[in-house]
Design a protein around this motif. Structure first.
Motif, PDB file in Angstrom:
ATOM      1  N   PHE A   1      63.656   6.442   3.720  1.00 17.95           N
ATOM      2  CA  PHE A   1      63.876   7.802   3.229  1.00 17.95           C
ATOM      3  C   PHE A   1      65.357   7.952   2.901  1.00 17.95           C
ATOM      4  O   PHE A   1      66.214   7.558   3.704  1.00 17.95           O
ATOM      5  CB  PHE A   1      63.450   8.845   4.259  1.00 17.95           C
ATOM      6  CG  PHE A   1      61.987   8.830   4.577  1.00 17.95           C
ATOM      7  CD1 PHE A   1      61.056   9.224   3.631  1.00 17.95           C
ATOM      8  CD2 PHE A   1      61.536   8.415   5.819  1.00 17.95           C
ATOM      9  CE1 PHE A   1      59.698   9.212   3.916  1.00 17.95           C
ATOM     10  CE2 PHE A   1      60.195   8.390   6.113  1.00 17.95           C
ATOM     11  CZ  PHE A   1      59.267   8.787   5.163  1.00 17.95           C
ATOM     12  N   PRO A   2      65.695   8.496   1.740  1.00 15.09           N
ATOM     13  CA  PRO A   2      67.110   8.656   1.382  1.00 15.09           C
ATOM     14  C   PRO A   2      67.839   9.532   2.399  1.00 15.09           C
ATOM     15  O   PRO A   2      67.341  10.603   2.774  1.00 15.09           O
ATOM     16  CB  PRO A   2      67.055   9.325   0.007  1.00 15.09           C
ATOM     17  CG  PRO A   2      65.690   9.034  -0.519  1.00 15.09           C
ATOM     18  CD  PRO A   2      64.794   8.966   0.679  1.00 15.09           C
ATOM     19  N   PRO A   3      69.004   9.102   2.859  1.00 13.69           N
ATOM     20  CA  PRO A   3      69.717   9.892   3.871  1.00 13.69           C
ATOM     21  C   PRO A   3      70.431  11.119   3.312  1.00 13.69           C
ATOM     22  O   PRO A   3      70.709  12.058   4.058  1.00 13.69           O
ATOM     23  CB  PRO A   3      70.729   8.888   4.437  1.00 13.69           C
ATOM     24  CG  PRO A   3      70.961   7.925   3.318  1.00 13.69           C
ATOM     25  CD  PRO A   3      69.672   7.833   2.560  1.00 13.69           C
ATOM     26  N   THR A   4      70.738  11.115   2.035  1.00 16.53           N
ATOM     27  CA  THR A   4      71.454  12.253   1.441  1.00 16.53           C
ATOM     28  C   THR A   4      70.883  12.545   0.065  1.00 16.53           C
ATOM     29  O   THR A   4      70.140  11.753  -0.509  1.00 16.53           O
ATOM     30  CB  THR A   4      72.966  11.947   1.303  1.00 16.53           C
ATOM     31  OG1 THR A   4      73.134  10.774   0.492  1.00 16.53           O
ATOM     32  CG2 THR A   4      73.604  11.734   2.656  1.00 16.53           C
TER      33      THR A   4
ATOM     34  N   MET B   1      69.063   9.378  10.240  1.00 20.48           N
ATOM     35  CA  MET B   1      69.677   8.651   9.129  1.00 20.48           C
ATOM     36  C   MET B   1      69.891   7.189   9.494  1.00 20.48           C
ATOM     37  O   MET B   1      69.606   6.277   8.698  1.00 20.48           O
ATOM     38  CB  MET B   1      71.003   9.315   8.736  1.00 20.48           C
ATOM     39  CG  MET B   1      70.845  10.687   8.114  1.00 20.48           C
ATOM     40  SD  MET B   1      72.417  11.547   7.893  1.00 20.48           S
ATOM     41  CE  MET B   1      73.233  10.471   6.727  1.00 20.48           C
ATOM     42  N   ILE B   2      70.385   6.937  10.693  1.00 23.48           N
ATOM     43  CA  ILE B   2      70.602   5.550  11.118  1.00 23.48           C
ATOM     44  C   ILE B   2      69.280   4.797  11.229  1.00 23.48           C
ATOM     45  O   ILE B   2      69.163   3.619  10.839  1.00 23.48           O
ATOM     46  CB  ILE B   2      71.360   5.535  12.470  1.00 23.48           C
ATOM     47  CG1 ILE B   2      72.774   6.098  12.277  1.00 23.48           C
ATOM     48  CG2 ILE B   2      71.422   4.129  13.046  1.00 23.48           C
ATOM     49  CD1 ILE B   2      73.540   6.253  13.577  1.00 23.48           C
TER      50      ILE B   2
ATOM     51  N   LEU C   1      63.459  15.173   1.041  1.00 24.73           N
ATOM     52  CA  LEU C   1      63.169  16.348   1.871  1.00 24.73           C
ATOM     53  C   LEU C   1      62.676  15.983   3.266  1.00 24.73           C
ATOM     54  O   LEU C   1      62.668  16.843   4.151  1.00 24.73           O
ATOM     55  CB  LEU C   1      62.133  17.213   1.156  1.00 24.73           C
ATOM     56  CG  LEU C   1      61.869  18.621   1.667  1.00 24.73           C
ATOM     57  CD1 LEU C   1      63.132  19.467   1.613  1.00 24.73           C
ATOM     58  CD2 LEU C   1      60.760  19.282   0.851  1.00 24.73           C
ATOM     59  N   VAL C   2      62.286  14.740   3.488  1.00 24.63           N
ATOM     60  CA  VAL C   2      61.633  14.366   4.742  1.00 24.63           C
ATOM     61  C   VAL C   2      62.587  14.479   5.926  1.00 24.63           C
ATOM     62  O   VAL C   2      62.310  15.190   6.917  1.00 24.63           O
ATOM     63  CB  VAL C   2      61.052  12.944   4.637  1.00 24.63           C
ATOM     64  CG1 VAL C   2      60.514  12.492   5.996  1.00 24.63           C
ATOM     65  CG2 VAL C   2      59.951  12.897   3.594  1.00 24.63           C
ATOM     66  N   LEU C   3      63.711  13.793   5.878  1.00 21.40           N
ATOM     67  CA  LEU C   3      64.622  13.776   7.019  1.00 21.40           C
ATOM     68  C   LEU C   3      65.221  15.150   7.311  1.00 21.40           C
ATOM     69  O   LEU C   3      65.268  15.565   8.486  1.00 21.40           O
ATOM     70  CB  LEU C   3      65.737  12.751   6.785  1.00 21.40           C
ATOM     71  CG  LEU C   3      65.285  11.284   6.708  1.00 21.40           C
ATOM     72  CD1 LEU C   3      66.485  10.358   6.559  1.00 21.40           C
ATOM     73  CD2 LEU C   3      64.464  10.901   7.920  1.00 21.40           C
TER      74      LEU C   3
END
Length: 335
Positions: free
Chosen positions: A234-237, A216-217, A245-247
């Motif tokens: 990529f969106p963190p939440t 996320m960071i 869906l990636v992270l």
């Protein structure tokens, strides 16, 4: 209930379920256990730490337990054992009152008693357990305290998201893990082998929640700042698009990828030493055909078995991942 409790009680490595089983006997079977023969039979079943003996003696002070072999020395030993295990004489597994939590902190005692009666919390613990099992067999999991919706409906609404996350994670783990394992097996003890196994070791060692926070960071803070982007890569939440869906997928797949890579390397090394592989090479088959058409097929048999086991692990491991990335799956329903 007795048999299920005994399986936990006789295991000296499990401490809390011991007190739970004793609690089950005392609270659940209090209306029926009145005579000394029944108490003696219960004590004979669980002669160990003595926790049960103390609880039974305190629960049935008027029962004729003088004929039961409970001397003062035995009780002293039992109390010492209870102290050694760090258990109180009357241990409750979960603190608090569910009826008070449902009715609210400002509820009157009469309202709390009414809620306890409506939910069956005033019944013995064994009776509550039997009623619960009967409802589960009928598919009735009750209603959510938070949303007041049926629990089955809540689970079915979030189950597809958890299955999607687990399937994508397993696919990514299989793709990268098998390729790393093949590369390491084809070039054993080379820098490719060392780098692949180091990456696999890192994937096994890193906790899921820590890896998720680091990703996320990296993708939501550092990389956009370095490249001057207005939004995160990529969106963190959240959820809704494939980018969401990636992270979570990478985070959840890291551990399984490492396991599959090591397993593939081990099985590939064994297969490449077989006689039929040497025969194929002696006949002039290309190295690519030997590896991908002959060796890999036999090497994947145990890998596929591990993949099936990993799918169940991914479903359970999705709890932390869904919590870190606010993914709307079953893990968000846990208390």
């Amino acid at each position: 209930a007795w048999q299920a409790g005994l399986r936990f009680y006789v295991d000296p490595r499990v401490l809390i379920p011991r007190s739970y089983f004793a609690e089950l006997l005392v609270d659940g079977f209090a209306p029926w256990v009145k005579d000394r023969e029944a108490i003696g039979a219960a004590l004979d079943l669980c002669t160990g730490s003595g926790c049960l003996a103390i609880l039974m003696a305190h629960a049935f002070p008027n029962a004729k337990i003088d004929a039961v072999d409970l001397s003062h020395d035995a009780l002293d030993v039992a109390r010492r054992n209870v102290a050694d295990y760090g258990l109180a004489e009357r241990v409750r597994l979960v603190p608090g009152d569910p009826a008070m939590a449902i009715a609210g902190e400002l509820a009157t005692p009469a309202l709390i008693a009414q809620v306890r009666q409506d939910m069956g919390l005033d019944k013995p613990l064994a009776t509550q357990y039997v009623i619960y099992l009967g409802k589960v067999l009928r598919g009735d999991l009750g209603r959510s305290i938070k949303s007041h919706l049926p629990v089955t409906q809540e689970i079915l609404a979030r189950l597809p998201n958890t299955i999607l996350l687990a399937c994508t994670s397993l696919a990514l783990a299989a793709l990268i893990g098998i390729l790393l394992g093949i590369a390491a097996a084809v070039r054993p003890y080379s820098w490719i082998d060392g780098g692949s196994m180091t990456l696999a070791l890192s994937g096994v060692s890193m906790p899921v929640f820590w890896l998720g926070l680091m990703l996320m960071i990296l993708f939501a803070v550092l990389l956009p700042r370095w490249f001057g982007l207005e939004r995160s890569i990529f969106p963190p939440t959240g959820s809704g698009t494939w980018k969401h869906l990636v992270l979570p997928t990478v985070t959840l797949a890291a551990n399984s990828m490492a396991i599959l890579a090591r397993m593939t390397r081990t099985t590939m090394l064994e297969v490449l030493r077989q006689d039929y592989v040497r025969t194929g090479r002696a006949k002039g088959l290309a190295e690519r055909a030997v590896i991908w058409r002959h060796a890999l097929r036999n090497a994947l048999i145990p890998v596929v078995t591990i993949m099936g086991l990993q799918f169940g692990i991914l479903l359970s491991g999705a709890v932390l991942t869904e919590t870190v990335f606010a993914w709307p799956g079953i893990g968000r329903l846990l208390v």
